[in-house]
Design an enzyme around this catalytic site. Structure first.
Site: not given
Ligand code: NCD
Length: 309
Positions: A60-61, A88, A110, A138
């Site tokens: 969703r986000t 890496k 995020r 959030h």
């Protein structure tokens, strides 16, 4: 309304005044009209570039930030951390510097570490929008929750909201508490003792170990996902036990007001924190939250990057 968000990174809701929140909600209401229209394209962010940098899973986000940027006319690139140089071993700072060098105006980020977005905002110039940092914050979720409640109920102040479940590991709960208390809501938290924060001193917040007390007469019940990825084993006896004692089901919801609004940030553990039948029931706003998420993220991008002009 004065826009204090222009040019600022969005790290948490703590720094928002009630006026800032009202401005986001008002702007999001305008944006929602665009989403519902036929031509979902504005030119507000034409010529601007946004990078989505998600180190944790998201449906969703991430999608809603991507669409939000595109609907506003920006160029948006989502970096898949699984196929980028991050595997890496590139550091967060080097990755941020790399995208900065490409000329991006904003990074939506995020990360599993608390404080990652704040750190990012200190090492690079683009605006950083926190799309979730560990169990910390959030902010866009809290704003979309407020927007959804406000549209359904016509007000925020004075409403009783129960936030139930895994409070301890929930960045949504933390940001909701800040946002909701700022707007004068009566906030009740409930969950197993092991999933409640040990210290939660907050004006306007009541903590319960008994879920029934939290839900009683509630106008809104926000059901949190059990964050299985953030907890060690043994915080509750078994999924069945949890569902029996703390799960939100139709019977338990009868304690709340008849027109109680059910929220869940998604993704849902159906049959664990929420019973199967509730997602699509009349009182559920879970799918409205998804559409409202795009509108609120459009508002945030427009207000921070464009000044909301
Ligand atoms: C939330 C998150 O990632 O914090 N999900 C979301 O953004 N819609 C809640 C969760 O994962 O439980």
């Amino acid at each position: 309304m004065e826009n204090n968000l222009f040019g600022k990174s969005i790290i948490g809701i703590e720094n928002f005044s009630p006026e800032d929140i009202r401005l986001v909600l008002k702007t999001a209401a305008e944006m929602k009209k665009i989403i519902r229209g036929k031509v979902k394209k504005l030119t507000n962010l034409k010529g601007r570039a946004i990078i989505n940098l998600f180190y944790e899973p998201s449906t969703r986000t991430r999608t809603s930030f991507e669409l939000a940027g595109k609907y506003l006319g920006a160029d948006v690139v989502s970096i898949n951390t699984g196929t980028s140089s991050i595997v890496k071993g590139e550091s967060l700072r080097d990755t941020l510097r790399t995208v900065e060098a490409m000329g991006v105006d904003a990074v939506v980020m995020r990360h599993k570490a608390e404080g990652a977005a704040d750190y990012a905002s200190k090492v690079v110039k683009p605006i950083i929008i926190n799309a979730g940092d560990g169990a910390h914050a959030h902010p866009s979720q809290a704003l979309l929750d407020l927007f959804t409640i406000n549209r359904a109920k016509g007000r925020l102040a004075g409403l009783k909201v129960a936030i139930v479940g895994d409070i301890l590991h929930s960045r949504v709960a933390r940001s909701d508490v800040f946002a909701m208390t700022k707007m004068g809501m009566d906030v009740h938290l409930a969950g197993p003792k092991t999933l409640l924060p040990r210290f939660f001193e907050f004006d306007g917040v009541t903590v319960h170990e008994n879920i029934e007390d939290a839900i009683k007469n509630a106008d809104v019940v926000n059901v949190l996902r059990i964050q299985l990825e953030r907890q060690q084993a043994g915080l509750f006896p078994s999924p069945r036990e949890y569902a029996r004692i703390f799960g939100i089901n139709e019977k338990r919801l009868r304690l709340a007001k008849d027109d109680v609004l059910i929220l869940h940030p998604g993704p849902q553990n159906k049959g664990l924190e929420i019973s199967n039948d509730l997602t699509y029931c009349e009182n559920s706003a879970i799918h409205d939250q998804v559409q409202n998420g795009v509108a609120v993220r459009m508002a945030l991008l427009d207000l921070t990057l464009n000044g909301g002009e």
